[in-house]
Design a protein around this motif. Structure first.
Motif, PDB file in Angstrom:
ATOM      1  N   MET A 317      24.359  42.017   4.735  1.00 18.18           N
ATOM      2  CA  MET A 317      25.769  42.325   4.955  1.00 18.18           C
ATOM      3  C   MET A 317      26.122  42.265   6.432  1.00 18.18           C
ATOM      4  O   MET A 317      27.254  41.925   6.796  1.00 18.18           O
ATOM      5  CB  MET A 317      26.114  43.694   4.364  1.00 18.18           C
ATOM      6  N   GLY A 318      25.168  42.561   7.294  1.00 19.52           N
ATOM      7  CA  GLY A 318      25.411  42.407   8.731  1.00 19.52           C
ATOM      8  C   GLY A 318      25.664  40.959   9.106  1.00 19.52           C
ATOM      9  O   GLY A 318      26.571  40.651   9.889  1.00 19.52           O
ATOM     10  N   ILE A 319      24.861  40.048   8.545  1.00 20.28           N
ATOM     11  CA  ILE A 319      25.075  38.618   8.801  1.00 20.28           C
ATOM     12  C   ILE A 319      26.424  38.182   8.242  1.00 20.28           C
ATOM     13  O   ILE A 319      27.195  37.462   8.891  1.00 20.28           O
ATOM     14  CB  ILE A 319      23.939  37.779   8.177  1.00 20.28           C
ATOM     15  N   ALA A 320      26.726  38.618   7.024  1.00 20.78           N
ATOM     16  CA  ALA A 320      28.007  38.257   6.410  1.00 20.78           C
ATOM     17  C   ALA A 320      29.168  38.721   7.270  1.00 20.78           C
ATOM     18  O   ALA A 320      30.134  37.975   7.487  1.00 20.78           O
ATOM     19  CB  ALA A 320      28.101  38.875   5.017  1.00 20.78           C
ATOM     20  N   ASN A 321      29.100  39.941   7.772  1.00 18.88           N
ATOM     21  CA  ASN A 321      30.204  40.470   8.573  1.00 18.88           C
ATOM     22  C   ASN A 321      30.363  39.735   9.894  1.00 18.88           C
ATOM     23  O   ASN A 321      31.478  39.587  10.402  1.00 18.88           O
ATOM     24  CB  ASN A 321      30.011  41.963   8.815  1.00 18.88           C
ATOM     25  N   ALA A 322      29.249  39.269  10.468  1.00 21.22           N
ATOM     26  CA  ALA A 322      29.347  38.475  11.689  1.00 21.22           C
ATOM     27  C   ALA A 322      30.126  37.183  11.404  1.00 21.22           C
ATOM     28  O   ALA A 322      30.976  36.765  12.206  1.00 21.22           O
ATOM     29  CB  ALA A 322      27.952  38.160  12.224  1.00 21.22           C
ATOM     30  N   LEU A 323      29.841  36.566  10.273  1.00 25.07           N
ATOM     31  CA  LEU A 323      30.557  35.346   9.894  1.00 25.07           C
ATOM     32  C   LEU A 323      32.012  35.642   9.557  1.00 25.07           C
ATOM     33  O   LEU A 323      32.921  34.908   9.967  1.00 25.07           O
ATOM     34  CB  LEU A 323      29.859  34.689   8.713  1.00 25.07           C
ATOM     35  N   TYR A 324      32.250  36.711   8.798  1.00 29.05           N
ATOM     36  CA  TYR A 324      33.630  37.086   8.476  1.00 29.05           C
ATOM     37  C   TYR A 324      34.428  37.342   9.752  1.00 29.05           C
ATOM     38  O   TYR A 324      35.611  36.986   9.843  1.00 29.05           O
ATOM     39  CB  TYR A 324      33.657  38.347   7.613  1.00 29.05           C
ATOM     40  N   GLY A 325      33.791  37.981  10.716  1.00 31.17           N
ATOM     41  CA  GLY A 325      34.483  38.265  11.967  1.00 31.17           C
ATOM     42  C   GLY A 325      34.903  37.000  12.682  1.00 31.17           C
ATOM     43  O   GLY A 325      36.028  36.904  13.202  1.00 31.17           O
ATOM     44  N   HIS A 326      34.017  36.006  12.700  1.00 30.11           N
ATOM     45  CA  HIS A 326      34.382  34.742  13.352  1.00 30.11           C
ATOM     46  C   HIS A 326      35.470  34.026  12.571  1.00 30.11           C
ATOM     47  O   HIS A 326      36.421  33.498  13.159  1.00 30.11           O
ATOM     48  CB  HIS A 326      33.165  33.837  13.493  1.00 30.11           C
ATOM     49  N   LEU A 327      35.343  33.990  11.254  1.00 32.54           N
ATOM     50  CA  LEU A 327      36.359  33.333  10.435  1.00 32.54           C
ATOM     51  C   LEU A 327      37.729  33.974  10.644  1.00 32.54           C
ATOM     52  O   LEU A 327      38.741  33.278  10.806  1.00 32.54           O
ATOM     53  CB  LEU A 327      35.966  33.411   8.962  1.00 32.54           C
ATOM     54  N   ALA A 328      37.771  35.295  10.651  1.00 30.18           N
ATOM     55  CA  ALA A 328      39.042  35.999  10.800  1.00 30.18           C
ATOM     56  C   ALA A 328      39.636  35.822  12.188  1.00 30.18           C
ATOM     57  O   ALA A 328      40.859  35.767  12.353  1.00 30.18           O
ATOM     58  CB  ALA A 328      38.853  37.484  10.493  1.00 30.18           C
ATOM     59  N   ALA A 329      38.786  35.720  13.193  1.00 33.64           N
ATOM     60  CA  ALA A 329      39.279  35.582  14.571  1.00 33.64           C
ATOM     61  C   ALA A 329      39.654  34.146  14.903  1.00 33.64           C
ATOM     62  O   ALA A 329      40.597  33.907  15.659  1.00 33.64           O
ATOM     63  CB  ALA A 329      38.217  36.083  15.552  1.00 33.64           C
ATOM     64  N   LYS A 330      38.922  33.174  14.335  1.00 33.43           N
ATOM     65  CA  LYS A 330      39.131  31.786  14.717  1.00 33.43           C
ATOM     66  C   LYS A 330      40.207  31.081  13.896  1.00 33.43           C
ATOM     67  O   LYS A 330      41.041  30.341  14.434  1.00 33.43           O
ATOM     68  CB  LYS A 330      37.803  31.023  14.564  1.00 33.43           C
ATOM     69  N   LEU A 331      40.183  31.290  12.583  1.00 31.39           N
ATOM     70  CA  LEU A 331      41.013  30.456  11.710  1.00 31.39           C
ATOM     71  C   LEU A 331      42.512  30.542  11.985  1.00 31.39           C
ATOM     72  O   LEU A 331      43.213  29.534  11.833  1.00 31.39           O
ATOM     73  CB  LEU A 331      40.716  30.772  10.246  1.00 31.39           C
ATOM     74  N   PRO A 332      43.077  31.685  12.371  1.00 31.15           N
ATOM     75  CA  PRO A 332      44.524  31.714  12.626  1.00 31.15           C
ATOM     76  C   PRO A 332      44.947  31.018  13.920  1.00 31.15           C
ATOM     77  O   PRO A 332      46.148  30.942  14.210  1.00 31.15           O
ATOM     78  CB  PRO A 332      44.843  33.222  12.697  1.00 31.15           C
ATOM     79  N   ILE A 333      43.991  30.518  14.695  1.00 35.32           N
ATOM     80  CA  ILE A 333      44.305  29.901  15.985  1.00 35.32           C
ATOM     81  C   ILE A 333      44.131  28.390  15.883  1.00 35.32           C
ATOM     82  O   ILE A 333      43.064  27.894  15.509  1.00 35.32           O
ATOM     83  CB  ILE A 333      43.384  30.441  17.098  1.00 35.32           C
ATOM     84  N   SER A 334      45.203  27.636  16.222  1.00 36.45           N
ATOM     85  CA  SER A 334      45.145  26.173  16.223  1.00 36.45           C
ATOM     86  C   SER A 334      46.077  25.649  17.303  1.00 36.45           C
ATOM     87  O   SER A 334      47.217  26.094  17.419  1.00 36.45           O
ATOM     88  CB  SER A 334      45.564  25.617  14.855  1.00 36.45           C
ATOM     89  N   ARG A 335      45.613  24.716  18.107  1.00 36.92           N
ATOM     90  CA  ARG A 335      46.418  24.201  19.218  1.00 36.92           C
ATOM     91  C   ARG A 335      47.648  23.445  18.708  1.00 36.92           C
ATOM     92  O   ARG A 335      47.542  22.601  17.839  1.00 36.92           O
ATOM     93  CB  ARG A 335      45.582  23.278  20.098  1.00 36.92           C
ATOM     94  N   TRP A 336      48.795  23.779  19.276  1.00 34.00           N
ATOM     95  CA  TRP A 336      50.057  23.123  18.958  1.00 34.00           C
ATOM     96  C   TRP A 336      50.253  23.028  17.441  1.00 34.00           C
ATOM     97  O   TRP A 336      50.137  24.021  16.737  1.00 34.00           O
ATOM     98  CB  TRP A 336      50.152  21.788  19.687  1.00 34.00           C
TER      99      TRP A 336
END
Length: 458
Positions: A317-336
């Motif tokens: 679950m620690g590994i899963a949460n590390a991935l979830y954290g990146h997905l949640a932080a990265k996916l809403p951001i897209s250039r232009w």
């Protein structure tokens, strides 16, 4: 170095290797095959939708035979067809275009469909197909795989809460003895927390868009300016079982995905907390673990029965949460209006879910092996009469006795307490005899408040 074939033994990731049996349910949804399957579904359903629109005269309503052919492609999509798409992709170097070409190949021998083959992928950008496919993947994964696994754990926790509602247990705050609770109440706490997160996960809307290259229906309106394409998009997306997002760029902005992954991470955090607590209770001897014939706890210490299921769950679950954290932080951001950084990240949605499923399986197995050690629970309570300092000083406050807290502090702090010492102190107090009698009847095992009722009501 000689190349070796892929198998559960040679897989780089333990998701598809050591733990493949625990993640098998994800393959049909979150694999490359799964993504392709959903892309085919969206493309076909879009073509069928266009045929039903009265303002698109160039595509007449399909016959039953034509619709049956298209439905068969969706319902019976095969691994061989997915491999054919990958073969086409080697030429196109474009995965979504390869899907379009596969569909055109499939309908080529049907004159009715072949005549309107250029309406496959009509007015779409690749992201129109991809975002709907990803939403469908997440919806199926959430509703049919992840939530049922969490539901099983939550129900097991609630059952443990009711079964052990009256099993008094010494609580510990800051690692020190504290007012008693019951084993069932501690299980009920986790069951309630998890249920709340599950409701939030289930409530996340799966959003989609089909509005073209920059979200303005440019291509749609150039071909059919008289059609209300926003209404068309909303109706089509809702027919897929998704929620319509009216404002996007080329990509659906993935905010709902961040909400989903954050919710999954919170559920995992609750279960990590639980796994660590159970690990501690096993260490204290409050729980024994059922032994399984043939299993080994230590390669050198034959007596050991380690809490490996809870340790495995915590780690995964620690590994899963590390991935979830990146997905949640990265996916809403897209250039232009769009960059491609989300594309490769989205291919890892199933990885976080995979580690979660491994953890849930381990947690479920570990819970099934727990046996309450009531004698150890009782022994700890019998050795902790100091916990009755709280009710005594509270009753002293009721009857106006000065400095109740300070007097109990002087009596108990750093000193060994037993029943006789506590009762002798109670006898010195200036309070009604019935109050003294009630306090003297109290034991650490009986001083659990309404813990049992709370546990029974979970």
């Amino acid at each position: 170095m000689t190349s070796i074939p892929l198998s559960s033994l040679t897989a780089v990731s333990p998701i598809d290797g050591r733990y493949s049996s625990k993640t098998e349910s994800l393959r049909n949804v979150f694999s490359e095959y799964g993504l392709i399957r959903y892309r085919v579904t969206v493309e076909v359903r879009w073509l069928q939708y266009l045929s039903q629109h009265p303002a698109i005269g160039e595509v007449a309503p399909f016959s039953a035979v034509a619709n049956s052919l298209l439905d068969q492609l969706v319902d019976d999509f095969t691994l061989e067809q997915a491999l054919r798409i990958k073969e086409i992709e080697r030429t196109t170097n474009h995965d979504v275009k390869a899907v379009e070409y596969l569909i055109k190949e499939t309908i080529a021998d049907n004159a009715e469909l072949s005549a309107v083959s250029e309406f496959v992928h009509f007015a779409c950008t690749s992201e129109d197909i991809n975002n709907l496919s990803h939403a469908l993947m997440l919806k199926e994964g959430r509703d049919n795989i992840v939530l049922p696994a969490l539901q099983e754990i939550q129900q097991n926790l609630a059952a443990m809460g009711r079964d052990h509602a009256n099993a008094a247990m010494l609580a510990r705050t800051h690692g020190q003895t504290a007012s008693p609770t019951t084993v069932g109440k501690e299980m009920a706490n986790v069951a309630y927390r998890l249920e709340r997160q599950m409701k939030q996960i289930a409530a996340v809307p799966m959003l989609g868009k089909i509005n073209g290259a920059v979200g303005n229906y440019n291509a749609h309106l150039s071909a059919y300016p008289e059609i209300d394409w926003q209404a068309v998009a909303q109706e089509f997306i809702e027919q897929l079982g998704l929620d319509y997002n009216p404002y996007t760029t080329q990509i659906e902005p993935h905010d709902y995905m961040a909400e989903l992954f954050d919710g999954l991470a919170r559920s995992n955090t609750i279960l990590i907390d639980y796994a660590r607590d159970i690990w501690g209770y096993i260490s204290l001897g409050y729980f024994k673990q059922k032994t399984i014939a043939g299993e080994v706890g230590s390669s050198t210490m034959p007596h050991k029965v380690n809490p490996i299921d809870f340790e495995n769950a915590e780690g995964n679950m620690g590994i899963a949460n590390a991935l979830y954290g990146h997905l949640a932080a990265k996916l809403p951001i897209s250039r232009w209006q769009r960059d491609l950084t989300d594309s490769t990240v989205l291919r890892n949605m199933g990885v976080g879910l995979g580690y979660s499923m491994i953890a849930y399986a381990s947690l479920t197995k570990g819970m099934s092996k727990l046996q309450l050690n009531e004698s150890k629970l009782s022994a700890d309570l019998d050795n902790s009469w100091e916990v009755l300092a709280e009710p005594i000083q509270t009753v002293m406050r009721r009857y106006g006795i000065e400095e109740p807290y300070e007097k109990l502090k002087a009596l108990t702090r750093g000193n060994v307490m037993d029943q006789a010492t506590i009762q002798t102190f109670i006898d010195t107090l200036d309070m009604p005899e019935d109050a003294k009698t009630a306090l003297k009847a109290m034991t650490p095992a009986s001083y659990t408040g309404n813990a049992a009722d709370q546990a029974q009501n979970i």
